[in-house]
Design a protein around this motif. Structure first.
Motif, PDB file in Angstrom:
ATOM      1  N   ARG A  68       0.832  -1.205   0.000  1.00  0.00           N
ATOM      2  CA  ARG A  68       0.000   0.000   0.000  1.00  0.00           C
ATOM      3  C   ARG A  68       0.868   1.257   0.000  1.00  0.00           C
ATOM      4  NH1 ARG A  68      -3.412   0.209  -2.190  1.00  0.00           N
ATOM      5  NH2 ARG A  68      -4.817  -1.225  -1.110  1.00  0.00           N
ATOM      6  N   PHE A  69       1.941   1.244   0.800  1.00  0.00           N
ATOM      7  CA  PHE A  69       2.843   2.394   0.868  1.00  0.00           C
ATOM      8  C   PHE A  69       3.444   2.700  -0.503  1.00  0.00           C
ATOM      9  CE2 PHE A  69       7.339   3.655   1.221  1.00  0.00           C
ATOM     10  CZ  PHE A  69       7.208   4.875   1.867  1.00  0.00           C
ATOM     11  N   LEU A  70       3.934   1.674  -1.211  1.00  0.00           N
ATOM     12  CA  LEU A  70       4.551   1.890  -2.514  1.00  0.00           C
ATOM     13  C   LEU A  70       3.561   2.446  -3.527  1.00  0.00           C
ATOM     14  CD1 LEU A  70       6.918  -1.187  -2.976  1.00  0.00           C
ATOM     15  CD2 LEU A  70       7.565   1.221  -2.887  1.00  0.00           C
ATOM     16  N   VAL A  71       2.383   1.871  -3.566  1.00  0.00           N
ATOM     17  CA  VAL A  71       1.373   2.346  -4.519  1.00  0.00           C
ATOM     18  C   VAL A  71       1.032   3.810  -4.256  1.00  0.00           C
ATOM     19  CG1 VAL A  71      -1.024   2.072  -5.266  1.00  0.00           C
ATOM     20  CG2 VAL A  71       0.433   0.049  -4.977  1.00  0.00           C
ATOM     21  N   GLU A  72       0.900   4.172  -2.987  1.00  0.00           N
ATOM     22  CA  GLU A  72       0.576   5.558  -2.646  1.00  0.00           C
ATOM     23  C   GLU A  72       1.710   6.501  -3.021  1.00  0.00           C
ATOM     24  OE1 GLU A  72      -0.266   5.350   1.488  1.00  0.00           O
ATOM     25  OE2 GLU A  72      -2.341   4.656   1.222  1.00  0.00           O
ATOM     26  N   GLN A  73       2.954   6.135  -2.693  1.00  0.00           N
ATOM     27  CA  GLN A  73       4.081   7.023  -2.960  1.00  0.00           C
ATOM     28  C   GLN A  73       4.350   7.176  -4.454  1.00  0.00           C
ATOM     29  OE1 GLN A  73       5.645   8.935  -0.655  1.00  0.00           O
ATOM     30  NE2 GLN A  73       4.052   8.112   0.677  1.00  0.00           N
ATOM     31  N   LEU A  74       4.294   6.088  -5.198  1.00  0.00           N
ATOM     32  CA  LEU A  74       4.512   6.192  -6.642  1.00  0.00           C
ATOM     33  C   LEU A  74       3.355   6.922  -7.313  1.00  0.00           C
ATOM     34  CD1 LEU A  74       6.107   2.721  -7.456  1.00  0.00           C
ATOM     35  CD2 LEU A  74       7.227   4.892  -6.952  1.00  0.00           C
ATOM     36  N   GLY A  75       2.167   6.776  -6.746  1.00  0.00           N
ATOM     37  CA  GLY A  75       1.025   7.532  -7.262  1.00  0.00           C
ATOM     38  C   GLY A  75       1.214   9.037  -7.119  1.00  0.00           C
ATOM     39  N   ARG A  76       1.854   9.471  -6.030  1.00  0.00           N
ATOM     40  CA  ARG A  76       2.163  10.892  -5.861  1.00  0.00           C
ATOM     41  C   ARG A  76       3.008  11.397  -7.029  1.00  0.00           C
ATOM     42  NH1 ARG A  76       5.505  11.664  -0.817  1.00  0.00           N
ATOM     43  NH2 ARG A  76       5.340  13.863  -1.427  1.00  0.00           N
ATOM     44  N   LEU A  77       3.915  10.557  -7.517  1.00  0.00           N
ATOM     45  CA  LEU A  77       4.776  10.950  -8.623  1.00  0.00           C
ATOM     46  C   LEU A  77       4.024  10.983  -9.942  1.00  0.00           C
ATOM     47  CD1 LEU A  77       7.883   8.785  -7.664  1.00  0.00           C
ATOM     48  CD2 LEU A  77       7.787  11.280  -7.593  1.00  0.00           C
ATOM     49  N   THR A  78       3.340   9.916 -10.248  1.00  0.00           N
ATOM     50  CA  THR A  78       2.707   9.827 -11.565  1.00  0.00           C
ATOM     51  C   THR A  78       1.580  10.854 -11.722  1.00  0.00           C
ATOM     52  OG1 THR A  78       1.247   8.046 -10.774  1.00  0.00           O
ATOM     53  CG2 THR A  78       3.318   7.396 -11.822  1.00  0.00           C
ATOM     54  N   ARG A  79       0.899  11.180 -10.634  1.00  0.00           N
ATOM     55  CA  ARG A  79      -0.155  12.207 -10.737  1.00  0.00           C
ATOM     56  C   ARG A  79       0.411  13.569 -11.080  1.00  0.00           C
ATOM     57  NH1 ARG A  79      -2.235   9.235  -6.351  1.00  0.00           N
ATOM     58  NH2 ARG A  79      -1.298  10.670  -4.821  1.00  0.00           N
ATOM     59  N   ARG A  80       1.705  13.771 -10.792  1.00  0.00           N
ATOM     60  CA  ARG A  80       2.365  15.039 -11.118  1.00  0.00           C
ATOM     61  C   ARG A  80       3.171  14.929 -12.416  1.00  0.00           C
ATOM     62  NH1 ARG A  80       3.397  17.939  -6.275  1.00  0.00           N
ATOM     63  NH2 ARG A  80       4.756  19.326  -7.499  1.00  0.00           N
ATOM     64  N   GLY A  81       2.966  13.859 -13.153  1.00  0.00           N
ATOM     65  CA  GLY A  81       3.609  13.735 -14.457  1.00  0.00           C
ATOM     66  C   GLY A  81       5.019  13.198 -14.435  1.00  0.00           C
ATOM     67  N   VAL A  82       5.466  12.615 -13.302  1.00  0.00           N
ATOM     68  CA  VAL A  82       6.809  12.045 -13.216  1.00  0.00           C
ATOM     69  C   VAL A  82       6.767  10.595 -13.698  1.00  0.00           C
ATOM     70  CG1 VAL A  82       8.763  11.519 -11.712  1.00  0.00           C
ATOM     71  CG2 VAL A  82       7.351  13.542 -11.263  1.00  0.00           C
ATOM     72  N   THR A  83       7.593  10.263 -14.669  1.00  0.00           N
ATOM     73  CA  THR A  83       7.685   8.894 -15.168  1.00  0.00           C
ATOM     74  C   THR A  83       8.493   8.046 -14.195  1.00  0.00           C
ATOM     75  OG1 THR A  83       7.592   9.654 -17.462  1.00  0.00           O
ATOM     76  CG2 THR A  83       8.484   7.444 -17.073  1.00  0.00           C
TER      77      THR A  83
END
Length: 411
Positions: A68-83
């Motif tokens: 859950r932690f990984l999905v949330e943290q990587l989601g923070r990146l992708t929602r801001r356009g970070v590949t």
């Protein structure tokens, strides 16, 4: 220009077995905190990509909480356009991620086998800035060199390769299993502008053009992984050499200090004062550093308390007192090199094995013989830091007293 964060060897869910429960919890939390800081950094710096070069988690202990932690943290990146580009390693190989495949957010590209995954990278304005190609480990024991499987770049924009591998000439490679072994020459000739490597936990540049880097692990996990730990901010543009900056992100640091000169420390308080003084000297080397500390204290040389320090129970008392005095998470005391106070000069003229050994030690410290013959055997010697003779001199400091203590019966 392409700008990205290069990290590796996060090892989320490391068990930290053998430590007290509260220490184990703090260390596991520190790994998560370091990863969260890496995400924060990528967003603060408006980076284009977030590159993970293997061993993101330890597959055998991968928990729901970490998923859950990984999905949330990587989601923070992708929602801001970070590949996000993630190549698996030997601790999180494709066979493990296949059994427990998280539902990664859109924009997370996972290379979990030997086939290359090639990803376009865009900046926050949508401009095409370059390519990232990654190959992962399909199994936990990848014996082949994976670098020849990378396709040769054919464009004018920056090209990055991501691989979890043991470059056999790298500093510290001998401490890691020989998985996906390769060489600097094999990587150099593939045509990439930057190689984002993982597996060896010691931060280092293996080559400047093209840039080949290990970032080290994100958070130290053992006394051997001392010093600041973190990730690399990389900028690639127009065929120029990569601009690489290290950022410390690990909230817990490991440090080892050697404490000698204990001949007059005849009580617990005197011993604590001597160790605390040495610790303050160590902190003075990095003024302003902020960290939670895991400290290993190696006591060396002669001490009137040598018999007491051989007791595990007495060392445990000392460790508890030192943790408070040094404001550390944990302190461990190594007293293997402590011995009864002795004077080696009294024994150097003996006509026996001890006298001969003391003469040989003195000769080696002073540069006698051929110190170069030790090069292949010296554990911990780094030729970039000092000569063989300088390292031998430092290594053998106090060895004569230790030798006497081992060969002469103490009262």
């Amino acid at each position: 220009m392409m700008r990205f964060l290069h990290l590796a060897d996060v090892h989320l869910d490391t068990p930290f077995a053998g430590r007290e429960p509260e220490v184990r919890t703090r260390l596991r939390d520190a790994v998560r905190e370091a990863f969260r800081r890496a995400v924060d950094l990528a967003l603060e710096e408006s980076l284009d990509a977030f590159v993970i070069a293997g061993d993101l988690f330890d597959g055998e202990t991968f928990t729901f909480e970490t998923e859950r932690f990984l999905v949330e943290q990587l989601g923070r990146l992708t929602r801001r356009g970070v590949t996000v580009v993630y190549a698996t390693g030997n601790h999180d190989p494709g066979e493990e991620t296949a059994r427990r495949r998280p539902e990664w957010p859109d924009g997370v590209h996972v290379a979990d086998g030997s086939h290359p995954v090639r990803v376009q990278v865009h900046d926050r304005e949508g401009r095409f800035t370059g390519w990232i190609t990654a190959i992962g480990h399909a199994t936990a024991r990848e014996a082949a060199d994976l670098s020849p499987r990378f396709p040769r770049p054919d464009g004018f924009l920056p090209e990055v390769a991501v691989l979890h591998a043991q470059v056999t000439s790298s500093n510290g490679a001998e401490a890691h299993d020989r998985y996906a072994p390769t060489t600097v020459d094999a990587l150099r000739t593939r045509g990439f502008d930057y190689w984002a490597l993982g597996h060896v936990h010691r931060r280092q540049e293996l080559l400047s053009e093209p840039s080949i880097h290990y970032p080290g692990n994100l958070q130290g996990r053992t006394p051997a992984e001392s010093g600041p730990r973190g990730a690399l901010i990389v900028e690639l543009a127009g065929g120029r050499p990569a601009q690489v900056r290290f950022r410390a992100l690990g909230p817990v640091r490991w440090e080892t200090i050697d404490v000698g000169g204990l001949d007059e420390a005849e009580s617990l308080d005197a011993l604590i004062r001597a160790i605390a003084g040495r610790w303050r000297e160590r902190l003075d080397d990095e003024p302003g550093v902020r960290a939670d500390w895991m400290v290993r204290v190696r006591l060396i040389g002669g001490s009137p308390l040598w018999r007491v320090l051989r007791s595990e129970e007495e060392r445990h008392t000392l460790e508890s007192e030192l943790a408070l005095e040094l404001d550390a998470i944990e302190v461990t005391v190594d007293a293997e090199a402590i011995h009864a106070p002795v004077d080696p000069e009294r024994h150097i003229d003996r006509d026996d094995a001890l006298g001969l050994a003391l003469h040989e030690l003195a000769r080696l410290r002073e540069g006698g013989g051929d110190p170069g013959r030790f090069e292949s055997e010296l554990q911990g010697w780094d030729p970039r830091e000092c000569t063989v003779q300088e390292y031998l001199t430092r290594l053998l400091a106090g060895a004569d007293a230790d030798l006497v203590s081992r060969m002469v019966r103490s009262d």
